[in-house]
Scaffold this motif. Sequence first.
Motif, PDB file in Angstrom:
ATOM      1  N   VAL A 128       3.177  -3.260  10.280  1.00 22.63           N
ATOM      2  CA  VAL A 128       2.634  -3.536   8.955  1.00 22.63           C
ATOM      3  C   VAL A 128       2.106  -2.239   8.342  1.00 22.63           C
ATOM      4  O   VAL A 128       2.059  -1.199   9.003  1.00 22.63           O
ATOM      5  CB  VAL A 128       1.509  -4.591   9.005  1.00 22.63           C
ATOM      6  N   VAL A 129       1.692  -2.327   7.072  1.00 24.21           N
ATOM      7  CA  VAL A 129       1.136  -1.176   6.366  1.00 24.21           C
ATOM      8  C   VAL A 129      -0.354  -1.410   6.174  1.00 24.21           C
ATOM      9  O   VAL A 129      -0.759  -2.405   5.581  1.00 24.21           O
ATOM     10  CB  VAL A 129       1.808  -0.982   4.999  1.00 24.21           C
ATOM     11  N   GLU A 130      -1.173  -0.486   6.674  1.00 25.35           N
ATOM     12  CA  GLU A 130      -2.619  -0.645   6.580  1.00 25.35           C
ATOM     13  C   GLU A 130      -3.155  -0.281   5.202  1.00 25.35           C
ATOM     14  O   GLU A 130      -3.952  -1.016   4.613  1.00 25.35           O
ATOM     15  CB  GLU A 130      -3.301   0.209   7.647  1.00 25.35           C
ATOM     16  N   VAL A 131      -2.712   0.882   4.665  1.00 25.93           N
ATOM     17  CA  VAL A 131      -3.282   1.330   3.397  1.00 25.93           C
ATOM     18  C   VAL A 131      -2.443   2.470   2.828  1.00 25.93           C
ATOM     19  O   VAL A 131      -1.765   3.189   3.564  1.00 25.93           O
ATOM     20  CB  VAL A 131      -4.754   1.784   3.599  1.00 25.93           C
ATOM     21  N   LEU A 132      -2.499   2.622   1.507  1.00 24.87           N
ATOM     22  CA  LEU A 132      -1.943   3.766   0.789  1.00 24.87           C
ATOM     23  C   LEU A 132      -3.119   4.569   0.257  1.00 24.87           C
ATOM     24  O   LEU A 132      -4.037   4.006  -0.343  1.00 24.87           O
ATOM     25  CB  LEU A 132      -1.056   3.313  -0.368  1.00 24.87           C
ATOM     26  N   HIS A 161      -8.660  -3.363  -2.955  1.00 23.45           N
ATOM     27  CA  HIS A 161      -7.396  -4.012  -3.299  1.00 23.45           C
ATOM     28  C   HIS A 161      -7.198  -3.847  -4.794  1.00 23.45           C
ATOM     29  O   HIS A 161      -8.110  -4.126  -5.584  1.00 23.45           O
ATOM     30  CB  HIS A 161      -7.417  -5.499  -2.930  1.00 23.45           C
ATOM     31  N   ASP A 162      -6.018  -3.369  -5.198  1.00 16.73           N
ATOM     32  CA  ASP A 162      -5.778  -3.185  -6.623  1.00 16.73           C
ATOM     33  C   ASP A 162      -5.482  -4.522  -7.296  1.00 16.73           C
ATOM     34  O   ASP A 162      -5.589  -5.586  -6.688  1.00 16.73           O
ATOM     35  CB  ASP A 162      -4.673  -2.143  -6.855  1.00 16.73           C
ATOM     36  N   ILE A 163      -5.103  -4.484  -8.540  1.00 20.55           N
ATOM     37  CA  ILE A 163      -4.920  -5.686  -9.343  1.00 20.55           C
ATOM     38  C   ILE A 163      -3.800  -6.574  -8.811  1.00 20.55           C
ATOM     39  O   ILE A 163      -3.763  -7.777  -9.074  1.00 20.55           O
ATOM     40  CB  ILE A 163      -4.661  -5.303 -10.821  1.00 20.55           C
ATOM     41  N   SER A 164      -2.881  -5.982  -8.022  1.00 22.51           N
ATOM     42  CA  SER A 164      -1.774  -6.741  -7.426  1.00 22.51           C
ATOM     43  C   SER A 164      -2.045  -7.144  -5.988  1.00 22.51           C
ATOM     44  O   SER A 164      -1.225  -7.834  -5.377  1.00 22.51           O
ATOM     45  CB  SER A 164      -0.476  -5.910  -7.486  1.00 22.51           C
ATOM     46  N   GLY A 165      -3.162  -6.682  -5.425  1.00 23.18           N
ATOM     47  CA  GLY A 165      -3.490  -6.965  -4.032  1.00 23.18           C
ATOM     48  C   GLY A 165      -3.109  -5.874  -3.063  1.00 23.18           C
ATOM     49  O   GLY A 165      -3.310  -6.020  -1.848  1.00 23.18           O
ATOM     50  N   ILE A 166      -2.573  -4.753  -3.549  1.00 27.10           N
ATOM     51  CA  ILE A 166      -2.195  -3.636  -2.675  1.00 27.10           C
ATOM     52  C   ILE A 166      -3.455  -2.981  -2.108  1.00 27.10           C
ATOM     53  O   ILE A 166      -4.385  -2.672  -2.856  1.00 27.10           O
ATOM     54  CB  ILE A 166      -1.378  -2.590  -3.457  1.00 27.10           C
ATOM     55  N   PRO A 167      -3.516  -2.745  -0.787  1.00 29.52           N
ATOM     56  CA  PRO A 167      -4.667  -2.036  -0.214  1.00 29.52           C
ATOM     57  C   PRO A 167      -4.564  -0.531  -0.479  1.00 29.52           C
ATOM     58  O   PRO A 167      -3.615   0.126  -0.058  1.00 29.52           O
ATOM     59  CB  PRO A 167      -4.560  -2.343   1.286  1.00 29.52           C
ATOM     60  N   LEU A 168      -5.552  -0.028  -1.214  1.00 30.93           N
ATOM     61  CA  LEU A 168      -5.616   1.394  -1.544  1.00 30.93           C
ATOM     62  C   LEU A 168      -6.839   2.015  -0.888  1.00 30.93           C
ATOM     63  O   LEU A 168      -7.799   1.331  -0.550  1.00 30.93           O
ATOM     64  CB  LEU A 168      -5.715   1.603  -3.054  1.00 30.93           C
ATOM     65  N   GLU A 169      -6.787   3.326  -0.766  1.00 30.82           N
ATOM     66  CA  GLU A 169      -7.906   4.089  -0.206  1.00 30.82           C
ATOM     67  C   GLU A 169      -8.050   5.364  -1.021  1.00 30.82           C
ATOM     68  O   GLU A 169      -7.063   6.018  -1.354  1.00 30.82           O
ATOM     69  CB  GLU A 169      -7.598   4.410   1.254  1.00 30.82           C
ATOM     70  N   PHE A 170      -9.278   5.721  -1.351  1.00 27.91           N
ATOM     71  CA  PHE A 170      -9.564   6.953  -2.079  1.00 27.91           C
ATOM     72  C   PHE A 170     -10.487   7.826  -1.237  1.00 27.91           C
ATOM     73  O   PHE A 170     -11.456   7.332  -0.652  1.00 27.91           O
ATOM     74  CB  PHE A 170     -10.231   6.633  -3.418  1.00 27.91           C
ATOM     75  N   PHE A 171     -10.178   9.125  -1.182  1.00 26.44           N
ATOM     76  CA  PHE A 171     -11.001  10.058  -0.418  1.00 26.44           C
ATOM     77  C   PHE A 171     -10.976  11.422  -1.098  1.00 26.44           C
ATOM     78  O   PHE A 171     -10.067  11.737  -1.871  1.00 26.44           O
ATOM     79  CB  PHE A 171     -10.505  10.179   1.033  1.00 26.44           C
ATOM     80  N   ALA A 172     -11.982  12.228  -0.807  1.00 26.67           N
ATOM     81  CA  ALA A 172     -12.041  13.577  -1.352  1.00 26.67           C
ATOM     82  C   ALA A 172     -11.917  14.648  -0.271  1.00 26.67           C
ATOM     83  O   ALA A 172     -11.583  15.795  -0.571  1.00 26.67           O
ATOM     84  CB  ALA A 172     -13.347  13.781  -2.114  1.00 26.67           C
ATOM     85  N   GLU A 173     -12.170  14.294   0.980  1.00 25.20           N
ATOM     86  CA  GLU A 173     -12.276  15.288   2.048  1.00 25.20           C
ATOM     87  C   GLU A 173     -11.306  14.997   3.187  1.00 25.20           C
ATOM     88  O   GLU A 173     -11.210  13.872   3.674  1.00 25.20           O
ATOM     89  CB  GLU A 173     -13.704  15.305   2.601  1.00 25.20           C
ATOM     90  N   MET A 174     -10.575  16.036   3.583  1.00 19.91           N
ATOM     91  CA  MET A 174      -9.732  15.988   4.780  1.00 19.91           C
ATOM     92  C   MET A 174      -9.689  17.395   5.371  1.00 19.91           C
ATOM     93  O   MET A 174      -9.599  18.374   4.613  1.00 19.91           O
ATOM     94  CB  MET A 174      -8.316  15.495   4.457  1.00 19.91           C
ATOM     95  N   PRO A 196       2.323  -8.520  -3.020  1.00 24.14           N
ATOM     96  CA  PRO A 196       2.540  -7.079  -2.903  1.00 24.14           C
ATOM     97  C   PRO A 196       3.173  -6.690  -1.566  1.00 24.14           C
ATOM     98  O   PRO A 196       2.769  -7.192  -0.518  1.00 24.14           O
ATOM     99  CB  PRO A 196       1.135  -6.500  -3.007  1.00 24.14           C
ATOM    100  N   LYS A 197       4.143  -5.807  -1.634  1.00 21.82           N
ATOM    101  CA  LYS A 197       4.814  -5.279  -0.452  1.00 21.82           C
ATOM    102  C   LYS A 197       5.075  -3.785  -0.682  1.00 21.82           C
ATOM    103  O   LYS A 197       5.201  -3.331  -1.824  1.00 21.82           O
ATOM    104  CB  LYS A 197       6.159  -5.967  -0.219  1.00 21.82           C
ATOM    105  N   LEU A 198       5.181  -3.035   0.415  1.00 21.60           N
ATOM    106  CA  LEU A 198       5.601  -1.639   0.311  1.00 21.60           C
ATOM    107  C   LEU A 198       7.112  -1.587   0.415  1.00 21.60           C
ATOM    108  O   LEU A 198       7.684  -1.984   1.433  1.00 21.60           O
ATOM    109  CB  LEU A 198       4.970  -0.784   1.411  1.00 21.60           C
ATOM    110  N   HIS A 199       7.755  -1.087  -0.632  1.00 18.80           N
ATOM    111  CA  HIS A 199       9.203  -0.899  -0.568  1.00 18.80           C
ATOM    112  C   HIS A 199       9.531   0.370   0.200  1.00 18.80           C
ATOM    113  O   HIS A 199      10.329   0.350   1.137  1.00 18.80           O
ATOM    114  CB  HIS A 199       9.802  -0.834  -1.974  1.00 18.80           C
ATOM    115  N   HIS A 200       8.911   1.492  -0.187  1.00 19.41           N
ATOM    116  CA  HIS A 200       9.112   2.726   0.580  1.00 19.41           C
ATOM    117  C   HIS A 200       8.025   3.734   0.255  1.00 19.41           C
ATOM    118  O   HIS A 200       7.310   3.616  -0.732  1.00 19.41           O
ATOM    119  CB  HIS A 200      10.491   3.337   0.307  1.00 19.41           C
TER     120      HIS A 200
END
Length: 327
Positions: free
Chosen positions: A63-67, A109-122, A201-205
Amino acid sequence: MDFSIIRIARTVLHVKDLELSRKFYVDGLGMIETERDENHVYLRGLEEHCHHSLALKKSEKSVVEVLSYKVMKEEDLNFLEKLFLAQGLKTKWIPKGEQHAIGRTLRVHDISGIPLEFFAEMPIVERMLQKYDHYRGAKIQRIDHVNCAVPNVQKAYDFYVNSLGFSCSEYTETEEGDLWAAWLFRKPTVHDQAFMSGPGPKLHHFAYTLSDRLSVLDCCDVLASMGYADCIERGPGRHGLSNAFFLYLRDPDGHRIELYTGDYLTCDPDMKPKRWDLNDPLRQTFWGHQAPDKWFNETSTFIDIETGEEINSEEPMLEQRKPKILV
């Protein structure tokens, strides 16, 4: 707008066989292994200076955890939380240190239900761009975009453009003028985020940029010699949309990755989006040959940011179909 989203930054995939996946992405595609442990492999492209752009997690399900999106500064995360809460959307903070090699993150979760993640530091690592002795496989350079199937493309478009500050480079409409697909960007290329009509929502690619077209062909040779010929799903070819030279692959868990090169800059503020008719076959493949049915019908499932359960998909408002006008 009180925040600045820079670009798509990483994908987190759950895979069943960590070593098999590592072999595909590192030995086959030529990604750089930054780090690994018993349950994770962290990968990046040759051009990338951030710790990773692809995280593989050992799991029982594919499965896909997050974008993940990178933002300009830490304060942007707080403004984004306010935006998502104001929309009545689910949010979750992950403190720095809870995820390896990434700072404090805001999951939503965005408006379509896609799990998103935002970060500033890596963490910053060595850029391998001129370490030519490490080049192999597709010689992957950097993460480029993600493409998601959603039930209502217009709804997704409106949220990303009006609320998150994305711009549109190209779009596809039906005969009736309904929005069927859209290519949206933050960095100055054709897209960071694409949407297409489909059960979701699904991840196509998810996609990576290569330095040249020959790298696509080299990758095909390497994969075939390693016994991965059946992982080549579509291409090589050239898109009408984006003008990019492409190759679509399926990894050992069925997740779809696109190798991508040759699109164009979108930084001029007076650039107008390009419209494509849904029935124009050149939008999907400039050379005219059709995509296989499974390219349209098979996608990867997202999981909920809180429960970890698979997110149920909804049927699309618009029909999911191939062009019917042949040229």
